[in-house]
Structure formats: structure tokens, C-alpha cells
Design an enzyme around this catalytic site. Structure first.
Site, PDB file in Angstrom:
ATOM      1  N   SER A  77      60.289  50.339  41.975  1.00 50.94           N
ATOM      2  CA  SER A  77      59.078  51.063  41.591  1.00 50.94           C
ATOM      3  C   SER A  77      59.434  52.466  41.096  1.00 50.94           C
ATOM      4  O   SER A  77      60.324  53.115  41.645  1.00 50.94           O
ATOM      5  CB  SER A  77      58.140  51.171  42.800  1.00 50.94           C
ATOM      6  OG  SER A  77      57.084  52.067  42.521  1.00 50.94           O
ATOM      7  N   TYR A  93      55.306  53.239  35.271  1.00 51.10           N
ATOM      8  CA  TYR A  93      53.937  53.653  34.977  1.00 51.10           C
ATOM      9  C   TYR A  93      54.074  54.644  33.840  1.00 51.10           C
ATOM     10  O   TYR A  93      54.666  55.718  34.026  1.00 51.10           O
ATOM     11  CB  TYR A  93      53.291  54.326  36.193  1.00 51.10           C
ATOM     12  CG  TYR A  93      52.864  53.367  37.279  1.00 51.10           C
ATOM     13  CD1 TYR A  93      51.862  52.439  37.028  1.00 51.10           C
ATOM     14  CD2 TYR A  93      53.443  53.380  38.527  1.00 51.10           C
ATOM     15  CE1 TYR A  93      51.444  51.549  38.016  1.00 51.10           C
ATOM     16  CE2 TYR A  93      53.029  52.500  39.525  1.00 51.10           C
ATOM     17  CZ  TYR A  93      52.041  51.592  39.254  1.00 51.10           C
ATOM     18  OH  TYR A  93      51.632  50.713  40.226  1.00 51.10           O
ATOM     19  N   THR A 114      53.900  48.417  33.865  1.00 51.15           N
ATOM     20  CA  THR A 114      52.741  47.894  34.595  1.00 51.15           C
ATOM     21  C   THR A 114      51.497  48.160  33.762  1.00 51.15           C
ATOM     22  O   THR A 114      51.209  49.312  33.423  1.00 51.15           O
ATOM     23  CB  THR A 114      52.654  48.550  35.988  1.00 51.15           C
ATOM     24  OG1 THR A 114      53.850  48.207  36.684  1.00 51.15           O
ATOM     25  CG2 THR A 114      51.457  48.057  36.774  1.00 51.15           C
ATOM     26  N   LYS A 161      54.148  43.835  32.853  1.00 49.42           N
ATOM     27  CA  LYS A 161      53.829  43.287  34.185  1.00 49.42           C
ATOM     28  C   LYS A 161      52.337  43.463  34.429  1.00 49.42           C
ATOM     29  O   LYS A 161      51.838  44.600  34.435  1.00 49.42           O
ATOM     30  CB  LYS A 161      54.637  44.050  35.247  1.00 49.42           C
ATOM     31  CG  LYS A 161      54.287  43.691  36.678  1.00 49.42           C
ATOM     32  CD  LYS A 161      55.203  44.423  37.647  1.00 49.42           C
ATOM     33  CE  LYS A 161      54.908  44.099  39.090  1.00 49.42           C
ATOM     34  NZ  LYS A 161      53.667  44.693  39.580  1.00 49.42           N
ATOM     35  N   HIS A 214      48.965  42.287  40.522  1.00 43.81           N
ATOM     36  CA  HIS A 214      49.370  43.400  41.376  1.00 43.81           C
ATOM     37  C   HIS A 214      49.179  43.038  42.858  1.00 43.81           C
ATOM     38  O   HIS A 214      48.783  43.874  43.682  1.00 43.81           O
ATOM     39  CB  HIS A 214      48.541  44.636  41.015  1.00 43.81           C
ATOM     40  CG  HIS A 214      49.266  45.944  41.115  1.00 43.81           C
ATOM     41  ND1 HIS A 214      49.687  46.648  40.023  1.00 43.81           N
ATOM     42  CD2 HIS A 214      49.643  46.680  42.175  1.00 43.81           C
ATOM     43  CE1 HIS A 214      50.272  47.767  40.415  1.00 43.81           C
ATOM     44  NE2 HIS A 214      50.277  47.800  41.729  1.00 43.81           N
ATOM     45  N   GLY A 265      51.430  36.193  46.067  1.00 43.74           N
ATOM     46  CA  GLY A 265      51.104  35.161  47.062  1.00 43.74           C
ATOM     47  C   GLY A 265      52.184  34.125  47.309  1.00 43.74           C
ATOM     48  O   GLY A 265      51.926  33.122  47.968  1.00 43.74           O
TER      49      GLY A 265
END
Ligand SMILES: Cc1cc2nc3c(=O)[nH]c(=O)nc-3n(C[C@H](O)[C@H](O)[C@H](O)COP(=O)(O)O)c2cc1C
Ligand SMILES: CC(C)CC(=O)C(=O)O
Length: 405
Positions: free
Chosen positions: A114, A138, A164, A269, A293, A326
Site C-alpha cells: 500500500s 493512490y 486504485t 485495481k 476494495h 472474500g
């Protein structure tokens, strides 16, 4: 296939890892890591949607030699899975992103870092050695900051930036707001340490806040509360800078491709529709990650495994399609690959691994996935990852009707 001895008899599944981690994290960290946006329905659906698919196993195929490797960014990954970029990993354990990087290197698994990490991208590169890593970006309205970060990532051998694209504003995560969550003063977002070190003490306290209190205005919080927005300026904080509502296909993707040049690939993404997948191909990006996300942005959005087929169909093999969200079982990985994903990423399981036992916990998490993926392939009668296809799946509707894909 012989079953390998698990590392930890107290923790044989990702669910058990989550349960252990739950007891190890303070409330603020647990809430920040585990929750999704609003009512958490997309967070839960990301997981449960996998139950709609069942596997059609084939037998008598000599599965004594399973090859679970895939090539990613020119490296052989031991399984078709990587660790997704998640912010501020030192909240979970002092090993932080370095622990994740070392565990990934040991397991030969790619890592996403990140932008808002608590170790710098250079430190993570050093811990990763030759193991492939990508920098999640970002893209800030103040381009100079992003340009600097991209340059540093190039120099540190990152293979790609994952831009992102699902955060024009931040999703509304209620526990985080209620907890008035703050990054503890001993931690910093290391990639922007220079900018932060120049913040006066009083502002530093504010900088610690991941999500400011409800009293702040939308322009400072990163989410859209309907007020007139003021573009960010001054020190880089995630609430002021992570969200960027001005991002758009024309100006930003061209700029990013130019900045990355031939040295780093540009991926998006947060793609969730066929339409945007087609635009991504049209704008010449190198790959996409189907993602919502981890259910932290638009609650009510489709589970990623349900969005994947339309994206795969739209892309028609022109660029790789990855998916996250998930994924908690080896069988989930198998199902995603069968539905056309080239690779999957897991977010929270790495955070739970860190919270449980630092680097060792991430190693355990990767071992659990590795064993489960290899066992699933064996029991489904598939020897090579590239042979996992729709033929191995059926879809069940709520009345129990089973349809071939
Ligand atoms: C605590 C947390 C922090 C995250 N931070 C980032 C981030 O900084 N940048 C980003 O693009 N995605 C971030 N994500 C999203 C992950 O990259 C990934 O899309 C998601 O976690 C996948 O879902 P999963 O957690 O169910 O595996 C974050 C997710 C979590 C849970
Ligand atoms: C710095 C934050 C915006 C990280 C993030 O993407 C998240 O918390 O989901």
C-alpha cells in the site's frame, strides 16, 4: 497427494486464523481491518458468493505431481495467489509490511504494498529481494508527490503500479468513524515520512487520524458529505489525499503510463464491470484487478466473484484479469481461476496472520492456502493451473437448481 503436516495444530483454517487474530488486536485495529462499508453486505457477499459455485471433480488422472505455479511479472509464483496491498500493517504487529514481505519471499508469492504502508517502499524492496512486488498507488491531485513515489518504486525494482480506481471518495466505515481511529503516534506512513516530519506537533496529532472525527468537513475526511470540496494541499495524510474524485480515464491514465514508462506496468485495481474493463483495454493498461476494495467502498456492489465473468468475457484475453475479495479457501481460488481469473489476491488473511504471529503468522496463512489449493487441484483432477476451466464448475441457484457454465 500426500497431505503435508500443518505448521500449527491450533490453526488449521483461515477462519481459525481470523478467530485467533480477533483476540490479538485492539478494538480500533480490529474494527478498522475487519469492517466493510455501511451495513457490510458486500463484505459478506464477497465470501458467500463462492458458495453458489460447486466443483465437478474428475478422477483417475494421476494427480501425483501437482504443478500449482504460475508466472507473474516474469517470476514463478508458487501458487496463483498474492498478498493484496493493505494499509498500515504495523497496527497488527511490529513486523508490519517487512514481515509480510519476508513471508511472501519465503513462500514465493507476490506482494502488493500500500502507498499508506508503515514501512517504506525501499525497506520492503530490500526485504523482498528478487521476489516480485507491486506498489499500490493512490494518484494524488498534487501530481508531484505521486511522480516522486513512482520514481522511487522504479528505482526499488517494483514491477508494476496498481492504481486504485474505486476510491473517488472513501467508503463510509462506521466503526472507524465511531472509534475516531488514530494511527498511534509511534507509527508513521513511511512513504511520506518527509512530508509528515515537516508537520508541526499540533498537526501531527491530526495526521494520526485515519478517519477524522465526524466534525470535520468532507474535503478533509476523504468522503463525500455533500459540502463543497477543497482540493488537498499541505502535508500528505490519507484522509486528505487517498481519495481523489477528479481521477478520470483521459488525463490520468495517459499521465501514469508516461511516468511508469517501460520500467513498470500500469494496472487498475477496482474494476467491476465489462464496460470499464473494455475502457481499460482501450487505454492500454497492462492488467486489471476485479475488486470492490474488500467491501469497504460501495456497499451494495456485486461480489467480486459475480463481477468476474463479465470482465473476463469483455477483456477476451487481451490483458490479464486478477480478482480479490472474500477469498478464504483453496477452493475459492480454484473457483476464481475456473471463472477465468489469471491470479487472485488476499487482503485481510495476511493482516490476521500478522496479528496472530507476525511474519510467522503470514507464513502460516500462505501455507494454509498453498496446501488447500494443491489439495483442491488433486481432488478435482487437475494437474496444472492453466487447465483449471469452467468445465470444473457448476452454478447453483437459491432453489438448488444446478447449471453447467
Ligand atoms: C485494512 C485494509 C486496508 C486496505 N488498504 C488498502 C490500500 O491502502 N489500498 C488499496 O488499494 N486497497 C486497500 N485495501 C483493499 C485490499 O487491497 C483488497 O482489495 C481487499 O482487502 C480484498 O479483500 P479481502 O480482504 O476480503 O481479501 C485494504 C483492505 C483492508 C481490509
Ligand atoms: C489509507 C486508506 C484509505 C487505506 C484503504 O484503502 C482502506 O482502509 O481501505
Amino acid at each position: 497427494m500426500a497431505t503435508t503436516t500443518p505448521h500449527d495444530l491450533n490453526c488449521l483454517t483461515i477462519e481459525e486464523l481470523e478467530a485467533h487474530a480477533r483476540t490479538m488486536m485492539d478494538k480500533q485495529t480490529r474494527d478498522y481491518y475487519n469492517e466493510g462499508a455501511d451495513s457490510n453486505s458486500t463484505l459478506h457477499e464477497n465470501m458467500h458468493a463462492y458458495n453458489k459455485y460447486r466443483i465437478r471433480p474428475r478422477v483417475l488422472r494421476d494427480v501425483s505431481r501437482i504443478n500449482s505455479t504460475v508466472n507473474i511479472f516474469g517470476h514463478q509464483n508458487s501458487i496463483p495467489l498474492g498478498v493484496a496491498p493493505t494499509a498500515m500493517q504495523r497496527l497488527a504487529h511490529s513486523d508490519g509490511e517487512l514481515g509480510t514481505a519476508r513471508a511472501c519471499k519465503k513462500a514465493k508469492v507476490a506482494m502488493g504494498l500500500s502507498s499508506f504502508a508503515t514501512h517504506s517502499l525501499e525497506e520492503v524492496a530490500e526485504a523482498s529481494g528478487e521476489n516480485p512486488r507491486v506498489l499500490q498507488l493512490y494518484l494524488f491531485e498534487e501530481r508531484a508527490h505521486s511522480a516522486k513515489l513512482i520514481q522511487r518504486a522504479k528505482e526499488a525494482g517494483y514491477k508494476a503500479v496498481f492504481l486504485t480506481v474505486d476510491t473517488p471518495f472513501l467508503g463510509r466505515r462506521n466503526m472507524e468513524i465511531r472509534n475516531q481511529f488514530k494511527l498511534p503516534p509511534h507509527l508513521k506512513v513511511r512513504n511520506f515520512a518527509e512530508e509528515q516530519d515537516s508537520i508541526p506537533a499540533e498537526a501531527d496529532e491530526k495526521e494520526g487520524a485515519v478517519r477524522p472525527t465526524m466534525q470535520r468537513s468532507g474535503s478533509q475526511t476523504g468522503y463525500n458529505d455533500g459540502e463543497n470540496r477543497v482540493p488537498p494541499s499541505g502535508p500528505i495524510t490519507f484522509h486528505s489525499h487517498a481519495a481523489n474524485p477528479t481521477l478520470n480515464w483521459e488525463k490520468d491514465i495517459r499521465w501514469l503510463k508516461q511516468e511508469c514508462g517501460d520500467e513498470m506496468q500500469v494496472w487498475l485495481k477496482g474494476i467491476a464491470t465489462a464496460e470499464d474493463a473494455i475502457l481499460a483495454v482501450h487505454h492500454g493498461v497492462d492488467g486489471i484487478v476485479v475488486s470492490n476494495h474488500g467491501g469497504r467502498q460501495l456497499n451494495g456492489a456485486l461480489a467480486t466473484i459475480d463481477a468476474l465473468p463479465e470482465v473476463v468475457e469483455a477483456v477476451r484475453g487481451k490483458i490479464p484479469v486478477h480478482v480479490d475479495g472474500g477469498i478464504r479457501h483453496g477452493t475459492d481460488v480454484f473457483k476464481a481461476m475456473a471463472l477465468g481469473a489469471d491470479f487472485v489476491w488476499v487482503g485481510r488473511p495476511a493482516l490476521w496472520g500478522l496479528a496472530y504471529k507476525g511474519q510467522e503468522g503470514v507464513e502460516l496463512m500462505l501455507k494454509l492456502f498453498t496446501d488447500e489449493i494443491r489439495l483442491c487441484m488433486s481432488l478435482a483432477g487437475v494437474v496444472r493451473v492453466e487447465d483449471i476451466s469452467k468445465e470444473y464448475l457448476v452454478k447453483m441457484d437459491s432453489s438448488g437448481f444446478v447449471a453447467r457454465l
